[in-house]
Design a protein around this motif. Structure first.
Motif, PDB file in Angstrom:
ATOM      1  N   SER A 106      -3.131 -22.607  -4.822  1.00  0.00           N
ATOM      2  CA  SER A 106      -1.843 -22.697  -5.532  1.00  0.00           C
ATOM      3  C   SER A 106      -1.410 -24.133  -5.760  1.00  0.00           C
ATOM      4  O   SER A 106      -0.220 -24.450  -5.665  1.00  0.00           O
ATOM      5  CB  SER A 106      -0.746 -21.955  -4.754  1.00  0.00           C
ATOM      6  OG  SER A 106      -1.063 -20.602  -4.641  1.00  0.00           O
TER       7      SER A 106
ATOM      8  N   GLU B 198      -6.309 -19.806  -7.299  1.00  0.00           N
ATOM      9  CA  GLU B 198      -5.034 -19.664  -8.011  1.00  0.00           C
ATOM     10  C   GLU B 198      -4.347 -20.988  -8.320  1.00  0.00           C
ATOM     11  O   GLU B 198      -3.131 -21.088  -8.224  1.00  0.00           O
ATOM     12  CB  GLU B 198      -4.079 -18.770  -7.202  1.00  0.00           C
ATOM     13  CG  GLU B 198      -4.632 -17.374  -6.986  1.00  0.00           C
ATOM     14  CD  GLU B 198      -3.626 -16.401  -6.418  1.00  0.00           C
ATOM     15  OE1 GLU B 198      -2.516 -16.824  -6.048  1.00  0.00           O
ATOM     16  OE2 GLU B 198      -3.948 -15.213  -6.345  1.00  0.00           O
TER      17      GLU B 198
ATOM     18  N   GLU C 235      -3.357 -24.227 -10.913  1.00  0.00           N
ATOM     19  CA  GLU C 235      -3.130 -24.526 -12.324  1.00  0.00           C
ATOM     20  C   GLU C 235      -3.985 -25.731 -12.674  1.00  0.00           C
ATOM     21  O   GLU C 235      -3.651 -26.849 -12.303  1.00  0.00           O
ATOM     22  CB  GLU C 235      -1.656 -24.922 -12.536  1.00  0.00           C
ATOM     23  CG  GLU C 235      -0.708 -23.787 -12.767  1.00  0.00           C
ATOM     24  CD  GLU C 235      -1.011 -23.052 -14.062  1.00  0.00           C
ATOM     25  OE1 GLU C 235      -0.876 -21.825 -14.072  1.00  0.00           O
ATOM     26  OE2 GLU C 235      -1.408 -23.713 -15.042  1.00  0.00           O
TER      27      GLU C 235
ATOM     28  N   LYS D 129      -2.329 -26.579   0.240  1.00  0.00           N
ATOM     29  CA  LYS D 129      -1.706 -25.398  -0.358  1.00  0.00           C
ATOM     30  C   LYS D 129      -0.362 -25.771  -0.963  1.00  0.00           C
ATOM     31  O   LYS D 129       0.451 -26.423  -0.314  1.00  0.00           O
ATOM     32  CB  LYS D 129      -1.512 -24.328   0.714  1.00  0.00           C
ATOM     33  CG  LYS D 129      -0.987 -23.014   0.145  1.00  0.00           C
ATOM     34  CD  LYS D 129      -1.111 -21.876   1.147  1.00  0.00           C
ATOM     35  CE  LYS D 129      -0.643 -20.568   0.525  1.00  0.00           C
ATOM     36  NZ  LYS D 129      -0.771 -19.427   1.437  1.00  0.00           N
ATOM     37  N   ARG D 130      -0.140 -25.326  -2.163  1.00  0.00           N
ATOM     38  CA  ARG D 130       1.106 -25.600  -2.909  1.00  0.00           C
ATOM     39  C   ARG D 130       1.420 -27.083  -2.949  1.00  0.00           C
ATOM     40  O   ARG D 130       2.552 -27.515  -2.652  1.00  0.00           O
ATOM     41  CB  ARG D 130       2.298 -24.848  -2.280  1.00  0.00           C
ATOM     42  CG  ARG D 130       2.341 -23.415  -2.683  1.00  0.00           C
ATOM     43  CD  ARG D 130       3.618 -22.729  -2.248  1.00  0.00           C
ATOM     44  NE  ARG D 130       3.283 -21.363  -1.946  1.00  0.00           N
ATOM     45  CZ  ARG D 130       3.090 -20.873  -0.726  1.00  0.00           C
ATOM     46  NH1 ARG D 130       3.264 -21.624   0.332  1.00  0.00           N
ATOM     47  NH2 ARG D 130       2.738 -19.618  -0.567  1.00  0.00           N
TER      48      ARG D 130
ATOM     49  N   ARG E 152      17.124 -15.196  -0.732  1.00  0.00           N
ATOM     50  CA  ARG E 152      17.629 -15.371  -2.094  1.00  0.00           C
ATOM     51  C   ARG E 152      18.623 -14.271  -2.414  1.00  0.00           C
ATOM     52  O   ARG E 152      18.447 -13.129  -1.986  1.00  0.00           O
ATOM     53  CB  ARG E 152      16.489 -15.384  -3.115  1.00  0.00           C
ATOM     54  CG  ARG E 152      15.716 -14.090  -3.204  1.00  0.00           C
ATOM     55  CD  ARG E 152      14.868 -14.020  -4.452  1.00  0.00           C
ATOM     56  NE  ARG E 152      15.691 -13.971  -5.645  1.00  0.00           N
ATOM     57  CZ  ARG E 152      15.210 -13.962  -6.884  1.00  0.00           C
ATOM     58  NH1 ARG E 152      13.916 -14.007  -7.079  1.00  0.00           N
ATOM     59  NH2 ARG E 152      16.015 -13.914  -7.923  1.00  0.00           N
TER      60      ARG E 152
ATOM     61  N   ASP F  98       6.092 -20.045  -5.435  1.00  0.00           N
ATOM     62  CA  ASP F  98       5.167 -19.096  -6.060  1.00  0.00           C
ATOM     63  C   ASP F  98       5.856 -18.258  -7.126  1.00  0.00           C
ATOM     64  O   ASP F  98       5.196 -17.715  -8.019  1.00  0.00           O
ATOM     65  CB  ASP F  98       4.597 -18.118  -5.014  1.00  0.00           C
ATOM     66  CG  ASP F  98       3.551 -18.755  -4.128  1.00  0.00           C
ATOM     67  OD1 ASP F  98       3.126 -18.099  -3.166  1.00  0.00           O
ATOM     68  OD2 ASP F  98       3.155 -19.913  -4.395  1.00  0.00           O
ATOM     69  N   PHE F  99       7.161 -18.087  -6.987  1.00  0.00           N
ATOM     70  CA  PHE F  99       7.885 -17.212  -7.904  1.00  0.00           C
ATOM     71  C   PHE F  99       8.794 -18.020  -8.819  1.00  0.00           C
ATOM     72  O   PHE F  99       9.828 -17.543  -9.266  1.00  0.00           O
ATOM     73  CB  PHE F  99       8.682 -16.170  -7.111  1.00  0.00           C
ATOM     74  CG  PHE F  99       7.897 -15.573  -5.978  1.00  0.00           C
ATOM     75  CD1 PHE F  99       8.405 -15.546  -4.692  1.00  0.00           C
ATOM     76  CD2 PHE F  99       6.615 -15.076  -6.193  1.00  0.00           C
ATOM     77  CE1 PHE F  99       7.658 -15.014  -3.645  1.00  0.00           C
ATOM     78  CE2 PHE F  99       5.856 -14.544  -5.150  1.00  0.00           C
ATOM     79  CZ  PHE F  99       6.381 -14.512  -3.869  1.00  0.00           C
ATOM     80  N   ASN F 100       8.408 -19.248  -9.063  1.00  0.00           N
ATOM     81  CA  ASN F 100       9.131 -20.119  -9.990  1.00  0.00           C
ATOM     82  C   ASN F 100      10.543 -20.445  -9.562  1.00  0.00           C
ATOM     83  O   ASN F 100      11.372 -20.797 -10.399  1.00  0.00           O
ATOM     84  CB  ASN F 100       9.178 -19.503 -11.401  1.00  0.00           C
ATOM     85  CG  ASN F 100       7.798 -19.262 -11.946  1.00  0.00           C
ATOM     86  OD1 ASN F 100       6.847 -19.911 -11.544  1.00  0.00           O
ATOM     87  ND2 ASN F 100       7.677 -18.310 -12.848  1.00  0.00           N
ATOM     88  N   LEU F 101      10.837 -20.367  -8.278  1.00  0.00           N
ATOM     89  CA  LEU F 101      12.189 -20.710  -7.842  1.00  0.00           C
ATOM     90  C   LEU F 101      12.327 -22.190  -7.502  1.00  0.00           C
ATOM     91  O   LEU F 101      13.432 -22.692  -7.321  1.00  0.00           O
ATOM     92  CB  LEU F 101      12.597 -19.860  -6.620  1.00  0.00           C
ATOM     93  CG  LEU F 101      12.874 -18.396  -6.938  1.00  0.00           C
ATOM     94  CD1 LEU F 101      13.171 -17.601  -5.682  1.00  0.00           C
ATOM     95  CD2 LEU F 101      14.044 -18.250  -7.898  1.00  0.00           C
TER      96      LEU F 101
END
Lengths: 212, 575
Positions: free
Chosen positions: B134, B160, B162, B108-109, B484, B76-79
């Motif tokens: 997501s 949410e 893309e 999901k994701r 992280r 979710d945080f571009n990691l």
């Protein structure tokens, strides 16, 4: 994280040439629509770009804070600037994008029949914004009058002062606050005929210094 | 129980609802396993790589509802790199072949393609509900096939995602005969929307209860829709800003009073303060309000609307609400259970926000508060200790102090004691996210007290391996651990390797894990996938030559019965 430094947007090009390419830090979503403005937005206000780099390079963690039980220095492991860190703050890309898109503001020019819209995020600072407005309305030339910004219509010689409506609904003179603060609080722009603009509060010398 | 015929056992199992209980029941004996697997109607797969889709479908041929999750949460945080994985197609293919009775799919994701959506649309005659959260990889063309072929579709919920915009006509693909929609959410779409098609669709679906529009839907369109959909319970507006001098505005002002059933409001993309007044008539019955996408609504206007929402249970706002606004929430919203305060200003231009004062007020005024996501600029130990005393019922506590590693500003101390108080007091805490300056001490507290904790997110915290070890040795219900930028290394990673088989997954990025450490982990635990995500192009070409001391940027470790995955991209190595 001092926000008074954000007025340095125009000196970023000096700083950003350095490490920025290597670290490729982004707060942009993966499709990274505009990488140019990202850099200019002032993220390299701090020179410490080490945090978040690939493991090959030395971690920037302060070795002194490793095992000490002493009082917190405050510097510890935190990066020098929070804006440098990938994926921080932990906000979903969807939300970042949704809230970004509100940087489009209407631009009205006294005496013209229709308005335009500009994306404030597309500019690094006041100078670029005014240059863009100049191009957009094509009849103006941006002139710098002793630290004040005006646009002049070469046809009739009338000077226009850029003003904006902020989030509180007040009409302000463009250029007083640091660029990023302006972007965050500007709701719409109006190029006011300078004859009308006399009623706006005169700028303090400090205001002039910030508006670079 | 062995004296009962299978039908009776099956009937008894009908009352066993939760996944965990059903999983447990199936392990009692072979007979129960059989009855359970044939009568199972819902399956939840928390990690799509933990098991192969065919195995799931073969075991549970009668499932009607399938939920699958793909990428790790930090995606979710571009990691997580874009093409890491999490593909939905294998699941859709397997279900199409083995579980044609499928009615609901929730992803999901994951990466979902238009081909996958088309296969989905054509393969399940009773398909009723598609929920994508997501996800990415599909376009409005895929939505068009869903609209076309899913007769009897009840729910299309896109949260949410893309989604690539290939035009606005997908809504027109719902045939005139489609009257079954109960829930339609396309708030995440960026492209234009065919207003006429939307209005007609809404008009012919009398059971529509939940409708969430995208920013491209104009206020004019909204007015027309609202005129035909007065039974809505859940509304997400489209664009919500028009000039107050227009007819459209006046129509909007008159649109809401007739909604007797409206309980949830969201959307408000770019909402202006004067348009927000339109919803005042329904505020007193609202239970859910999401204004977190309305940055133009400032503190005072937020207060005006919140003052009316005394039945509110769930509130999502931006931090422009300020401590003052949160004090109003505290005094008005006595039924509040969930609060999320998001940062308005992600890029640090220093506008108003919230501090510990706002949260203190809410904790003291809202006794039912149990779920929190709070972005703020500072927090103190004293505040956290008080909050823990005021709200012992937290099940989810996520605090994000925007400045990583920031200590208590009053005492300059780490926030160990504050978070320690939270875990000690909140016995039912299932999810915790930490931030601010934290030493190993906080992890000692977490390991000791957070018995029900299932998910822990750590960033820029800890001093040594001990921190992570405390957590792995305590927290007996831990399922997901994501870390992280912490100084945890191989010693911590390898201290309690058996723990990872009791968990769904471990994510570590920008820590001190080496290649050698991961190799050792993989060698000891063959039923874990130890994935190394290496985006540095210089090194992954020479993987054989890397020394064991090489520090790894990102690792993702998860239990699996499926072995190493066969769809991993070049930059992912499974040891």
């Amino acid at each position: 994280m001092s926000t008074t430094e954000t007025g340095n947007s125009l000196t970023e090009s000096e700083v950003s040439g350095l490490d920025y390419e290597e670290t490729q830090l982004t707060l942009a979503p993966p499709e990274g629509s505009k990488s140019e403005p990202e850099r200019k937005r002032g993220f390299s206000e701090s020179v410490d770009l080490r945090f978040g780099r690939p493991a090959l390079e030395a971690h920037a963690k302060d070795p002194a804070s490793g095992s000490s039980d002493g009082p917190v220095s405050g510097a510890g492991k935190s990066p020098a600037s929070k804006a440098q860190v990938v994926g921080w703050p932990p906000v979903r890309s969807f939300r970042r994008n949704a809230l970004r898109s509100c940087t489009y503001v209407k631009v009205a020019v006294d005496g013209t029949p229709y308005l335009r819209k500009v994306d404030l995020d597309a500019y690094a600072g006041y100078q670029q914004l005014l240059t863009a407005l100049e191009k957009m309305f094509s009849c103006f030339t941006a002139r710098d009058y002793t630290n004040e910004r005006r646009l002049v219509d070469p046809v009739n010689g009338a000077a226009y002062v850029p003003t904006y409506e902020d989030k509180d609904g007040d009409w302000m003179l463009v250029g007083d606050v640091p660029w990023k603060m302006f972007v965050a609080s500007c709701k719409r722009l109006r190029l006011m005929k300078s004859s009308e603009a006399v009623n706006l509060a005169p700028r303090t010398p400090q205001g002039c210094a910030n508006a670079r | 129980m062995t004296y009962f015929p299978e039908e009776v056992v099956e009937h008894i199992f009908d009352f066993v609802g939760s996944h965990r209980d059903r999983n447990t029941v199936s392990t009692v004996c072979k007979a129960w396993y059989q009855v359970e697997r044939l009568s199972r109607r819902t399956v939840f797969v928390g990690n799509c790589y933990a098991i192969g889709p065919e195995r799931v479908m073969a075991r549970f041929p009668g499932i009607k509802s399938l939920s699958v999750k793909g990428k790790p949460h930090f995606a979710d945080f571009n990691l997580v790199p874009y093409d890491w994985g999490g593909f939905a197609l294998p699941w859709i293919v397997a279900a199409a072949r083995l579980c044609p009775g499928l009615e609901e799919l929730r992803l999901k994701r994951m990466v979902v393609t238009d081909d996958g959506l088309e296969l989905l649309a054509r393969s399940f005659p009773n398909f009723k509900s598609l929920v994508l959260i997501s996800c990415e990889g599909f376009s409005t063309d895929g939505l068009a096939t869903i609209a076309t072929y899913c007769r009897g579709l009840r729910e299309l919920d896109l949260q949410e995602n893309e989604v690539e915009d290939h035009g606005c006509q997908w809504l027109s693909f719902f045939p005139d005969s489609c009257t079954s929609l109960v829930s339609l959410n396309f708030g995440c779409l960026k492209g234009e929307v065919n207003g006429g098609a939307l209005e007609r669709l809404v008009a012919r679906c009398p059971n529509l209860r939940s409708l969430k529009l995208s920013p491209a839907v104009s206020v004019e369109s909204l007015n027309k829709i609202l005129a035909r959909a007065s039974h809505l319970v859940d509304l997400g507006t489209g664009s919500f800003a028009v000039d107050h001098r227009t007819d459209v505005y006046h129509m909007l002002m008159n649109s809401f009073p007739k909604f007797k059933s409206l309980r949830n409001l969201s959307g408000f993309w770019d909402a202006s303060p004067c348009c927000l007044r339109a919803v005042y008539p329904v505020c007193t019955s609202l239970t859910v309000l999401n204004l977190s996408y309305a940055p133009a609504i400032q503190g005072d206007d937020l207060i005006k609307i919140i003052c009316l929402c005394f039945k509110l249970q769930k509130l999502w706002v931006l931090d422009s609400i300020g401590d003052k606004g949160l004090a109003v929430v505290a005094s008005t919203c006595k039924e509040l259970q969930e609060l999320r305060v998001f940062p308005c200003d992600i890029y640090g231009a220093g506008t108003t926000s919230v501090t510990e004062e706002g949260l203190l007020a809410v904790s003291s005024g809202c006794p039912k508060l149990n779920s929190l996501l709070y972005f703020c600029y500072q927090m103190t130990n004293a505040a956290l200790i008080t909050i823990a005393k005021n709200c012992p019922h937290f099940t989810r506590f996520r605090l994000c102090i925007l400045d990583p590693g920031k200590p208590d500003p009053v005492t300059d101390q780490p926030l160990d004691e504050g978070f320690g108080a939270i875990v000690r007091s909140c016995k039912n805490l299932r999810r915790l996210s930490l931030s601010g300056r934290l030493t190993d001490q906080v992890f000692l507290y977490i390991g000791m007290y957070a018995e029900r904790l299932e998910m822990l997110s750590i960033a820029f915290a800890g001093d040594s391996d001990k921190g992570m070890i405390y957590v792995l040795n305590g927290c007996k219900n831990l399922r997901k651990l994501e870390i992280r930028d912490c100084p945890f290394g191989d010693i911590a990673l390898l201290k309690n390797v058996a723990k990872y088989e009791t968990m769904r997954s471990l994510w570590m990025s920008s820590c001190d894990i080496t290649l050698g450490g991961c190799k050792a982990l993989a060698a000891k635990m063959p039923r874990l996938n130890v994935e190394i995500i290496n985006e540095n192009e210089e090194t992954y070409e020479f993987e054989e030559n890397l020394s064991d001391l090489h520090k790894l940027e990102k690792i993702y470790v998860y239990r699996t019965v499926a072995g190493p995955r066969n769809d991993a991209p070049d930059f992912v190595w499974t040891l």
